[in-house]
Design a protein around this motif. Structure first.
Motif, mmCIF file in Angstrom:
data_model
loop_
_atom_site.group_PDB
_atom_site.id
_atom_site.type_symbol
_atom_site.label_atom_id
_atom_site.label_comp_id
_atom_site.label_asym_id
_atom_site.label_seq_id
_atom_site.Cartn_x
_atom_site.Cartn_y
_atom_site.Cartn_z
ATOM 1 N N ILE A 39 10.607 4.424 8.927
ATOM 2 C CA ILE A 39 11.242 3.957 7.845
ATOM 3 C C ILE A 39 11.322 4.970 6.882
ATOM 4 C CG2 ILE A 39 9.919 1.689 8.232
ATOM 5 C CD1 ILE A 39 7.898 2.498 5.943
ATOM 6 N N ILE A 40 12.229 4.505 5.807
ATOM 7 C CA ILE A 40 12.536 5.448 4.824
ATOM 8 C C ILE A 40 11.867 4.977 3.428
ATOM 9 C CG2 ILE A 40 14.505 3.855 3.991
ATOM 10 C CD1 ILE A 40 16.185 6.353 3.402
ATOM 11 N N ILE A 41 11.486 6.044 2.744
ATOM 12 C CA ILE A 41 10.811 5.827 1.267
ATOM 13 C C ILE A 41 11.761 6.316 0.447
ATOM 14 C CG2 ILE A 41 8.788 6.212 0.010
ATOM 15 C CD1 ILE A 41 8.048 4.846 2.447
ATOM 16 N N PRO A 42 12.695 5.615 -0.172
ATOM 17 C CA PRO A 42 13.414 5.980 -1.332
ATOM 18 C C PRO A 42 12.763 6.744 -2.253
ATOM 19 C CG PRO A 42 13.973 3.583 -0.622
ATOM 20 C CD PRO A 42 12.804 3.934 -0.223
ATOM 21 N N GLN A 43 13.318 7.784 -2.943
ATOM 22 C CA GLN A 43 12.622 8.433 -3.944
ATOM 23 C C GLN A 43 13.309 8.047 -5.378
ATOM 24 O OE1 GLN A 43 9.744 10.478 -3.417
ATOM 25 N NE2 GLN A 43 10.125 9.067 -1.380
ATOM 26 N N ASP A 44 14.444 7.892 -5.656
ATOM 27 C CA ASP A 44 15.126 7.537 -6.879
ATOM 28 C C ASP A 44 15.110 6.174 -7.149
ATOM 29 O OD1 ASP A 44 16.584 7.630 -8.955
ATOM 30 O OD2 ASP A 44 18.719 8.303 -7.788
ATOM 31 N N ILE A 45 13.646 5.877 -7.572
ATOM 32 C CA ILE A 45 13.366 4.324 -7.699
ATOM 33 C C ILE A 45 13.923 3.780 -8.954
ATOM 34 C CG2 ILE A 45 11.419 4.302 -6.103
ATOM 35 C CD1 ILE A 45 9.639 4.332 -8.689
ATOM 36 N N GLN A 46 14.149 4.645 -10.138
ATOM 37 C CA GLN A 46 14.674 4.384 -11.420
ATOM 38 C C GLN A 46 16.164 3.721 -11.280
ATOM 39 O OE1 GLN A 46 13.002 7.385 -10.954
ATOM 40 N NE2 GLN A 46 11.089 6.791 -12.241
ATOM 41 N N ARG A 47 16.997 4.379 -10.264
ATOM 42 C CA ARG A 47 18.256 3.996 -10.077
ATOM 43 C C ARG A 47 18.138 2.648 -9.235
ATOM 44 N NH1 ARG A 47 21.258 3.689 -5.643
ATOM 45 N NH2 ARG A 47 19.934 4.963 -4.469
ATOM 46 N N LEU A 48 17.367 2.506 -8.353
ATOM 47 C CA LEU A 48 17.088 1.207 -7.624
ATOM 48 C C LEU A 48 16.432 0.139 -8.505
ATOM 49 C CD1 LEU A 48 15.755 2.830 -4.344
ATOM 50 C CD2 LEU A 48 17.845 2.023 -4.570
ATOM 51 N N VAL A 49 15.812 0.270 -9.189
ATOM 52 C CA VAL A 49 15.273 -0.778 -10.291
ATOM 53 C C VAL A 49 16.509 -0.988 -11.203
ATOM 54 C CG1 VAL A 49 13.630 -1.198 -12.353
ATOM 55 C CG2 VAL A 49 12.606 -0.104 -10.264
ATOM 56 N N LYS A 50 17.123 0.107 -11.599
ATOM 57 C CA LYS A 50 18.168 -0.488 -12.717
ATOM 58 C C LYS A 50 19.248 -1.125 -11.742
ATOM 59 C CE LYS A 50 21.815 1.716 -15.507
ATOM 60 N NZ LYS A 50 22.327 2.921 -15.594
ATOM 61 N N LEU A 76 0.976 -1.404 0.058
ATOM 62 C CA LEU A 76 0.038 0.140 -0.184
ATOM 63 C C LEU A 76 0.924 1.235 -0.016
ATOM 64 C CD1 LEU A 76 -2.764 -1.077 2.609
ATOM 65 C CD2 LEU A 76 -2.855 -1.073 0.077
ATOM 66 N N LEU A 77 2.079 1.145 0.778
ATOM 67 C CA LEU A 77 2.854 2.405 0.808
ATOM 68 C C LEU A 77 3.561 2.457 -0.554
ATOM 69 C CD1 LEU A 77 4.613 2.134 4.292
ATOM 70 C CD2 LEU A 77 2.754 3.688 3.514
ATOM 71 N N ALA A 78 3.990 1.501 -1.243
ATOM 72 C CA ALA A 78 4.538 1.545 -2.606
ATOM 73 C C ALA A 78 3.516 2.222 -3.551
ATOM 74 C CB ALA A 78 4.956 0.079 -3.070
ATOM 75 N N TRP A 104 9.041 -3.965 -2.590
ATOM 76 C CA TRP A 104 10.474 -4.318 -2.398
ATOM 77 C C TRP A 104 11.492 -3.429 -2.131
ATOM 78 C CZ3 TRP A 104 14.222 -3.258 -5.898
ATOM 79 C CH2 TRP A 104 13.730 -3.090 -7.116
ATOM 80 N N ILE A 105 11.343 -2.091 -2.642
ATOM 81 C CA ILE A 105 12.063 -1.216 -2.617
ATOM 82 C C ILE A 105 11.993 -0.653 -1.387
ATOM 83 C CG2 ILE A 105 12.599 1.258 -3.460
ATOM 84 C CD1 ILE A 105 11.746 0.508 -6.090
ATOM 85 N N ILE A 106 10.898 -0.534 -0.675
ATOM 86 C CA ILE A 106 10.619 -0.041 0.649
ATOM 87 C C ILE A 106 11.363 -1.222 1.795
ATOM 88 C CG2 ILE A 106 9.072 0.587 2.451
ATOM 89 C CD1 ILE A 106 7.405 1.858 0.159
ATOM 90 N N ALA A 107 11.065 -2.550 1.291
ATOM 91 C CA ALA A 107 11.516 -3.526 2.203
ATOM 92 C C ALA A 107 13.044 -3.793 2.411
ATOM 93 C CB ALA A 107 10.839 -4.792 1.661
ATOM 94 N N ILE A 108 13.523 -3.627 1.083
ATOM 95 C CA ILE A 108 15.123 -3.765 1.005
ATOM 96 C C ILE A 108 15.781 -2.376 1.857
ATOM 97 C CG2 ILE A 108 16.990 -3.472 -0.497
ATOM 98 C CD1 ILE A 108 15.458 -5.030 -2.389
ATOM 99 N N ASN A 109 15.250 -1.363 1.728
ATOM 100 C CA ASN A 109 15.817 -0.241 2.543
ATOM 101 C C ASN A 109 15.641 -0.037 3.812
ATOM 102 O OD1 ASN A 109 17.357 1.673 0.306
ATOM 103 N ND2 ASN A 109 15.675 0.891 -0.701
ATOM 104 N N ASN A 110 14.793 -0.863 4.523
ATOM 105 C CA ASN A 110 14.314 -0.804 5.839
ATOM 106 C C ASN A 110 14.556 -2.334 6.574
ATOM 107 O OD1 ASN A 110 13.189 1.963 6.182
ATOM 108 N ND2 ASN A 110 12.244 1.220 4.500
ATOM 109 N N MET A 111 15.446 -3.132 6.030
ATOM 110 C CA MET A 111 15.430 -4.377 6.370
ATOM 111 C C MET A 111 15.870 -4.540 7.690
ATOM 112 S SD MET A 111 17.592 -6.203 2.960
ATOM 113 C CE MET A 111 18.068 -7.562 4.039
ATOM 114 N N SER A 112 16.385 -3.630 8.526
ATOM 115 C CA SER A 112 16.782 -3.731 9.945
ATOM 116 C C SER A 112 15.456 -3.422 10.610
ATOM 117 C CB SER A 112 18.099 -2.896 10.212
ATOM 118 O OG SER A 112 17.418 -1.542 9.955
#
Length: 71
Positions: free
Chosen positions: A52-63, A16-18, A29-37
């Protein structure tokens, strides 16, 4: 773009957050990976009160994800 920090509330889920932040629940998974701890690894459901952190540069993360999964 700068990452965003949020405090989770009751009913928050990774998918839902994604959908809220990226317009696509499949990017959970972008949110999950960046908040694993700080989050559980076996559930979309998040405990209330977590920062938790919500990364904004998702294009870089997907790449990066796609590059890693080519191997």
């Amino acid at each position: 773009p700068f990452d965003e920090f949020i405090i989770t509330r009751r009913g928050d889920r990774l998918d839902l957050l994604a959908n809220t932040y990226y317009g696509d629940p499949g990017y959970w998974w972008i949110i999950a990976i960046n908040n694993m701890s700080s989050i559980r690894r076996d559930s979309y459901v998040l405990k209330p009160g977590l920062q938790i952190i919500i990364p904004q540069d998702i294009q870089r993360l997907v790449k990066e994800y796609n590059e890693l999964n080519k191997r």
